[in-house]
Structure formats: structure tokens, C-alpha cells
Design a protein around this motif. Structure first.
Motif, PDB file in Angstrom:
ATOM      1  N   SER A   1       0.698  -0.605  -0.083  1.00 41.77           N
ATOM      2  CA  SER A   1       0.259   0.306   0.100  1.00 41.77           C
ATOM      3  C   SER A   1       1.157   1.382   0.179  1.00 41.77           C
ATOM      4  N   GLU A   2       0.633   2.375  -0.013  1.00 46.05           N
ATOM      5  CA  GLU A   2       0.790   3.230  -0.403  1.00 46.05           C
ATOM      6  C   GLU A   2       1.375   4.265   0.967  1.00 46.05           C
ATOM      7  N   ASN A   3       0.741   3.942   2.165  1.00 45.27           N
ATOM      8  CA  ASN A   3       1.575   4.443   2.974  1.00 45.27           C
ATOM      9  C   ASN A   3       1.650   3.786   3.762  1.00 45.27           C
ATOM     10  N   GLY A   4       2.033   2.100   4.013  1.00 45.13           N
ATOM     11  CA  GLY A   4       2.689   1.517   4.786  1.00 45.13           C
ATOM     12  C   GLY A   4       1.507   1.582   6.503  1.00 45.13           C
ATOM     13  N   VAL A   5       2.399   1.433   7.069  1.00 42.82           N
ATOM     14  CA  VAL A   5       2.006   0.916   8.560  1.00 42.82           C
ATOM     15  C   VAL A   5       3.210   2.076   9.405  1.00 42.82           C
ATOM     16  N   ASN A   6       2.353   2.756  10.954  1.00 45.27           N
ATOM     17  CA  ASN A   6       3.175   3.571  11.494  1.00 45.27           C
ATOM     18  C   ASN A   6       3.275   1.997  12.828  1.00 45.27           C
ATOM     19  N   VAL A   7       4.954   2.348  13.271  1.00 50.14           N
ATOM     20  CA  VAL A   7       5.370   1.262  13.997  1.00 50.14           C
ATOM     21  C   VAL A   7       5.949   1.731  15.025  1.00 50.14           C
ATOM     22  N   VAL A   8       5.821   1.357  16.048  1.00 56.51           N
ATOM     23  CA  VAL A   8       6.957   1.937  18.178  1.00 56.51           C
ATOM     24  C   VAL A   8       7.430   1.182  18.232  1.00 56.51           C
ATOM     25  N   ILE A   9       8.887   1.720  18.005  1.00 62.46           N
ATOM     26  CA  ILE A   9      10.411   0.526  18.469  1.00 62.46           C
ATOM     27  C   ILE A   9       9.872   0.096  20.449  1.00 62.46           C
ATOM     28  N   THR A  10      10.076  -1.048  20.667  1.00 62.35           N
ATOM     29  CA  THR A  10       9.706  -1.572  21.514  1.00 62.35           C
ATOM     30  C   THR A  10      11.335  -2.527  21.719  1.00 62.35           C
ATOM     31  N   ASP A  11      12.022  -3.038  20.556  1.00 61.65           N
ATOM     32  CA  ASP A  11      12.089  -3.787  20.875  1.00 61.65           C
ATOM     33  C   ASP A  11      14.247  -3.855  19.860  1.00 61.65           C
TER      34      ASP A  11
END
Length: 253
Positions: A92-102
Motif C-alpha cells: 500500500s501507499e501509506n504502509g504502517v506506523n510502528v513503535v520501537i519496543t525491541d
């Protein structure tokens, strides 16, 4: 000036603006690769190096990731990134927003996403299955602001803490695009403060915390070098307990 000439000039102006915006957005992204946790549940891991525990698996709906260089010895814990894969057949064009936890790396990757986050880069469920079968894909990413509506920065007292001898905690719901680069622990009568140690990931500790109510101050640092100390509205109570969470009463942009 004739109406046709005005229209042509206006159209050219809009085209220039569009190109500038497009190129600007494109230049913000960095090329890399991403994999996913192959042996985990759909969401993240509860044993991530940042020390968030179960919170690190479920924050942001489970759209979380391990990072390699972006982990930055724990400074990168809690930072948010937009990650989108580059295969136009699936992504997809927007992808995904992720949080760094590891912290982690696999075959030249900058990110090891949760299965949920990896799948959410795809256009459809069928495309997600195809992405998962690839396992390691080309991506582009950029840092974005973290946003947690109706959530204040929260202090989670680590289970290893022992009042009044030892205090360890992590900071939940880190907002905006800033890093928490330093933390001070202050006693609230004379406001004598001391800098804390980051012992691992996002875990801050004090081997001899002051008595009474405690104030936790955070130094927020941005990529452009700006820094500011943030002071919570709420203090940690004198009878703080291991495993408990305490609302700071503040949000940051």
C-alpha cells in the motif's frame, strides 16, 4: 493579461508546488529492508529489549517493531516510524506506523516488525499473505510523530523495584518526534534532583530514591538539536509500589 495566459500560469504554479511536495516527501524516506517475528503471536513480544513488558507487545494496537541501528542503545525506544514496503504488486501507499519496543536485526534489516504490522503494509489480505511468505522485503521509512489520543505520559514502576531502597521505571506513551535523552528524579520538599541511569532499553533506575513524593523530569531532544525539560503535573506518591502505573498529567507534541 488574457484569461488563457492566467490559467496557464496558474497551472504551471500548481505543477511546481506538486513536484516540490512530491520530491520533498520522497526525500524524507530512507531505503532499507524489514522482516517480521516468525515465531511470535500476531502482535509484538513481551520480552523486548526496551523493557516495556506486555505494554511493548500491545501498544499502538500491536503495530510494533524491533530495530537495529535505530535502537540507539535504548534511546530509540518508543520512537515511531512510518514503514512501507516497495513492491507495488503487494504494498500500500501509506504502509504502517510502528513503535520501537525491541532491539534486533535480521539479514540487513532495520526493522523486525510484528506479524500484524508486517501484514498491514499490504494492499489486501491476499497481498499480506504473499508478503508474509517472502519474509524479508524492501522498504522505505521515515520517523513520524507518536500520537496517543486521551493518553498522558505514564510512569510504570518496574516489578524489580523495592520501596524505599530501589526504583526502576519505564515511560509509556512517549509522544511527538522527540527522544527522552535524560531523566531527573527530584524530591518535592527542597527540589533536590539527580540524574538517573538508563540501565537497559527504556528502563531508568535509582539505587537510593529520595523519600516522600517524587517528581520525574524528562529532557526531550529533537533531531535538530533543540532540548527542553518537561515537568509533570502529577508527582509519584510516597507509597509508590512495584508494578503500579502513575499518570504524569501531561502530553507533549
Amino acid at each position: 493579461m488574457a484569461p488563457l495566459q492566467v490559467l496557464e500560469i496558474f497551472s504551471t504554479f500548481l505543477l511546481v508546488i506538486f513536484i516540490q511536495v512530491y520530491l520533498g516527501n520522497a526525500q524524507n524516506f530512507i531505503q532499507s529492508r524489514a522482516a517480521y517475528y516468525p515465531n511470535s503471536e500476531e502482535k509484538g513480544t513481551e520480552t523486548g529489549a526496551c523493557g516495556f513488558g506486555t505494554f511493548g507487545a500491545t501498544i499502538n494496537g500491536g503495530d510494533v517493531s524491533a530495530a537495529s541501528d535505530l535502537y540507539r542503545d535504548g534511546l530509540g525506544c518508543g520512537a515511531c516510524y512510518q514503514v512501507r514496503c516497495t513492491n507495488s504488486n503487494y504494498c500500500s501507499e501509506n504502509g504502517v506506523n510502528v513503535v520501537i519496543t525491541d532491539h534486533g536485526a535480521s539479514d540487513s534489516t532495520d526493522f523486525i516488525l510484528s506479524q500484524r504490522a508486517f501484514s498491514r503494509m499490504a494492499q489486501t489480505k491476499d497481498a499480506a499473505a504473499s508478503l508474509l511468505s517472502l519474509g524479508n522485503v524492501g522498504i522505505e521509512y521515515r520517523r513520524v510523530s507518536c500520537s496517543y489520543p486521551n493518553k498522558n505520559i505514564t510512569f510504570k514502576i518496574d516489578e524489580s523495584s523495592d520501596n524505599p531502597y530501589y526504583l526502576a521505571f519505564v515511560i509509556w506513551y512517549q509522544q511527538g518526534k522527540t527522544d527522552i535523552s535524560a531523566v531527573q528524579l527530584c524530591e518535592t520538599q527542597n527540589f533536590v534532583c539527580k540524574l538517573l541511569d538508563r540501565t537497559r532499553g527504556a528502563v531508568w533506575t535509582s539505587s537510593s530514591p529520595p523519600k516522600g513524593q517524587l517528581q520525574i523530569r524528562m529532557l526531550l531532544s529533537s533531531d535538530d538539536g533543540d532540548e527542553k525539560w518537561v515537568i509533570p503535573l502529577n508527582n509519584i506518591p510516597e507509597n509508590w509500589k512495584a508494578g503500579e502505573t502513575y499518570d504524569s498529567g501531561i502530553q507533549v507534541d
